[in-house]
Design a protein around this motif. Structure first.
Motif, PDB file in Angstrom:
ATOM      1  N   UNK A 179       0.881  -1.384   0.187  1.00 43.45           N
ATOM      2  CA  UNK A 179       0.108  -0.072   0.078  1.00 43.45           C
ATOM      3  C   UNK A 179       0.790   1.207   0.135  1.00 43.45           C
ATOM      4  N   UNK A 180       1.910   1.409   0.823  1.00 42.36           N
ATOM      5  CA  UNK A 180       2.671   2.261   0.903  1.00 42.36           C
ATOM      6  C   UNK A 180       3.389   2.462  -0.487  1.00 42.36           C
ATOM      7  N   UNK A 181       3.933   1.629  -1.246  1.00 44.85           N
ATOM      8  CA  UNK A 181       4.608   1.720  -2.532  1.00 44.85           C
ATOM      9  C   UNK A 181       3.531   2.317  -3.639  1.00 44.85           C
ATOM     10  N   UNK A 182       2.157   1.812  -3.298  1.00 46.94           N
ATOM     11  CA  UNK A 182       1.074   2.455  -4.068  1.00 46.94           C
ATOM     12  C   UNK A 182       1.000   3.881  -4.201  1.00 46.94           C
ATOM     13  N   UNK A 183       0.913   4.038  -2.758  1.00 49.59           N
ATOM     14  CA  UNK A 183       0.662   5.525  -2.664  1.00 49.59           C
ATOM     15  C   UNK A 183       1.593   6.454  -2.985  1.00 49.59           C
ATOM     16  N   UNK A 184       3.341   6.099  -2.775  1.00 56.09           N
ATOM     17  CA  UNK A 184       4.029   6.732  -3.300  1.00 56.09           C
ATOM     18  C   UNK A 184       4.283   7.155  -4.824  1.00 56.09           C
TER      19      UNK A 184
END
Ligand code: AMP
Ligand code: GLY
Length: 421
Positions: A127-132
């Motif tokens: 999820x953090x990668x998608x947000x980035x």
């Protein structure tokens, strides 16, 4: 000296060819080797990923010096095992080979060394990668952290491609290599390869080259391991090379030494050059393949002395003797590569080709069968020539290509275009 080279590609054929020209070489064994290497050296089929096996082989064969070709045995610690057993080895420790084996490690070292490279984020959370990527926007580059045989990099030109690439990485498309993901700023410019020897302390540049990663003419189609190369690469001028040494290479090597993992071996820096400024794309802990073929063609016998000095901590005493020459190699691959391809097709016409200090066909995926040379890999031959000019080297290489009778193979017809056309 009795010398062992580990590997089986065109790179190792070129390393063997150059090493045999050096009078210090009494006996050469290549493990596992290929059909072209078998024509010039002894080949031994041992498991080069297993350090204990390689150590025993060296003891039994009175080996004095080992050159490790590919990254996988380096990352597996084979050079450490050999050095631990008292053998002289050209190639970094597993700790130092992290410069290739872990992109997150390399980015962190570059931060500490203040070496110019792409801005990045490092993620273990989907999820953090998608947000980035949603925040940074395309174009953007998504990379599996670990070794993925050159396939763990996705250049996303749209936001949708970026989101899909992140999903693919975290859904396990790259196995363990994709459990950690590095997401980078997309860098524009022209890429070139810079090769540097390091003995843990001293760095010595040994040449520049440019690879051709895409499968098709005009740099089209999917990425490959490399379809051809030439050396030197004019885009990497002396001034840019000096700047790369000053801002990127020396600070990285100093940082590695400071952390107790001095780098010994060849460092292959992939640079992106724009407006005369080099930035680091990636490090590899080995020679490039096919870049090694053109470097060996130009360095000849001195290549072994340089590698030996790197392993021995004597690089500060060494000088590279440059000729004003150019070398170019054309990769011939099996139809279908880099996708699926057939094995076993017969290659004819190799015997009639010249083999000397200016013309050489280095073998990659070949096997000798019933007196014939057959294709047994994706990249199969590296048709390599040297000349006073790049145009001459290219003409001679394609002249040899045209004499090879292999209907099931193909090559790019435009190797060298950035420097020539
Ligand atoms: P790597 O495995 O890191 O070398 O990436 C493979 C290829 O992807 C490189 O040779 C470049 O052509 C391209 N690439 C990697 N990172 C970037 C970047 N940050 N910007 C632009 N192109 C990149
Ligand atoms: N030719 C690119 C590589 O060896 O990684």
């Amino acid at each position: 000296m009795n010398i062992l080279i580990l590997g089986s590609g065109g790179r190792e054929h070129a390393l063997a060819w150059a090493t045999l020209q050096n009078p210090k070489c009494d006996k050469l064994i290549v493990a596992p080797g290929n059909a072209g290497i078998a024509a010039i050296a002894d080949c031994a089929s041992i498991d080069i990923m297993d350090g204990a096996t390689v150590v025993t082989f060296c003891e039994e064969n009175s080996i004095d010096f080992v050159i490790v070709g590919p990254e996988a045995p380096l990352a597996a610690g084979v050079a450490d095992d050999l050095r631990g057993a008292g053998f002289a080895v050209f190639g970094p420790s597993a700790a130092a080979a992290q410069l290739e084996a872990s992109k997150a490690f390399t980015k962190e070292i570059c931060d500490a060394a203040q070496a110019p490279t792409a801005a990045y984020g490092h993620f273990t959370d989907h999820a953090a990668a998608r947000a980035y990527v949603a925040q940074q926007r395309a174009p953007i580059v998504i990379k599996a952290d670990g070794l993925a045989a050159g396939k763990g990099v996705i250049i996303a030109m749209t936001d949708q491609e970026a989101a899909d690439a992140v999903d693919e990485m975290f859904d396990g498309a790259f196995g363990a290599a994709g459990a950690e993901v590095v997401i980078e700023e997309f860098m524009e410019g022209e890429e070139a390869s810079f090769f540097i020897l390091c003995d843990g302390e001293t760095v010595l540049p040994i040449g520049t080259a440019q690879d051709h990663k895409r499968v098709g003419d005009g740099d089209t189609g999917p990425n490959t391991g490399g379809m051809g190369a030439y050396s030197p690469a004019p885009v990497l001028t002396d001034a840019i090379a000096e700047r790369a040494l000053r801002e990127i290479i020396r600070p990285t090597m100093a940082e590695m030494a400071k952390r107790g993992m001095p780098y010994q071996g060849v460092l292959y820096a992939g640079l992106m050059i724009k407006d005369g400024v080099p930035r680091l794309v990636e490090y590899n802990a080995r020679f490039g393949d096919p870049e090694c073929q053109v470097l060996m063609m130009r360095l000849g016998a001195q290549a072994f002395d340089l590698m030996h000095a790197a392993a021995d901590g004597r690089l500060s005493e060494m000088q590279v003797n440059w000729g004003a020459d150019h070398a170019l190699t054309v990769v011939m691959a099996a139809d279908g590569y880099p996708g699926t391809y057939q094995k076993g097709s017969v290659i004819k016409g190799l015997d009639a080709l010249p083999e000397d200090s200016k013309n050489m066909v280095f073998h990659a995926g070949t096997t000798a069968k019933d007196g014939a040379i057959t294709a047994s890999g994706g990249r199969v031959l590296n048709v390599t020539a040297r000349g006073d000019t790049l145009a001459e080297a290219r003409a001679r290489a394609y002249d040899m290509v045209d004499q090879i009778d292999w209907p099931e193979g193909f090559c790019r017809r435009d190797i060298g275009w950035r420097a020539l056309d």
